[in-house]
Design a protein around this motif. Structure first.
Motif: not given
Length: 266
Positions: A158-178
């Motif tokens: 609970k005291d981690a600098m980055h807790v699960k659920g708060r921030g996002n990584g992002y996966l971008l896809q377009k025309n089958g590329q990522s």
């Protein structure tokens, strides 16, 4: 401004049965991270130009689209770059979210894709720009499918600098590329379970994310075609990205490791 082009010729992998409308689509985290594509080949190339601004901040050009990640440093940091078609913000920390920079960029009605925690901290004048995307959800925007991938520290506390659920990584896809942008994460299962990633940006800095050996192990697990270390300035200086490259290529010589200077003013 130093501009560095990342040109990667790859076989385009056709995405299965995806709705191409601009409406939001919610998915479970497992559905997002296990997303896979077919191996059919297309002669087109993935042409991404990455202009690092600093640390986690960059300008991306993908085909005819321009987008910014974690814009900080004021509007002057982006002088000479094209205006963004959309913006991605990963987390609430000051090296990722800066309301003054977002306002100074004079974005008009340009959309800013953010996790809920970021939305709650941005001022009222920016609220109409925001698309809130929580872990495991997907939005279709300007021809891109954008998935919010969890980003967090291990072990989970609970005291981690980055807790699960708060921030996002992002996966971008377009025309089958990522393109995968890890955000502030460690070697988490959601990253390891990614498949068929063309280009991946992976963070590595202590004590905030992970060391280079852990980052290399994660990359070897999901095997992107190309990996670029970023966000590698930590409490005691810069991570050894040359060591990261050696570890990745020792484990899998087919993964291309590109080293880009994310700190040109250091």
């Amino acid at each position: 401004m130093r501009r560095i082009a990342t040109l990667l010729a790859v076989g385009i992998l056709l995405a299965g049965c995806k709705n191409n409308s601009d409406s939001k689509e919610s998915k479970t985290t497992s559905e997002v991270v296990e997303k896979n594509t077919s191996s059919e080949t297309n002669p087109d190339t993935l042409d991404i130009e990455i202009t690092p601004i600093s640390h986690a901040t960059a300008v991306f050009k993908w085909s005819d689209a321009v987008f910014y990640t974690d814009p900080v440093g004021g509007a002057e940091a982006f002088s000479g770059n094209d205006k963004p078609d959309f913006v991605l913000v990963t987390d609430i920390h000051g090296d990722h979210m800066n309301a003054e920079t977002l306002k100074a960029l004079e974005l008009g009605d340009t959309k800013i894709i953010v996790p809920k925690a970021v939305q709650e901290k941005l001022p009222e004048e920016l609220q109409s720009n925001l698309i809130v995307l929580n872990n495991g959800a997907t939005v279709e925007h300007m021809g891109f499918s954008i998935d919010a991938i969890p980003m967090y520290n291990l072990p989970e506390t609970k005291d981690a600098m980055h807790v699960k659920g708060r921030g996002n990584g992002y996966l971008l896809q377009k025309n089958g590329q990522s393109l995968y942008i890890s955000g502030d994460t460690e070697d988490i299962p959601e990253m390891r379970n990614l498949r068929n990633i063309d280009v991946a940006l992976i963070s590595m800095n202590l004590p905030y994310t992970m060391p280079v050996d852990q980052a290399a192990e994660g990359v070897l697990a999901f095997k992107p075609k190309k990996v670029i270390p970023y966000h590698y300035r930590g409490k005691d200086g810069f991570a050894d990205v040359e060591k990261f490259k050696q570890l990745v290529n020792k484990g899998n010589k087919n993964i291309e490791v590109e080293l880009i200077d994310w700190y040109p003013s250091k």
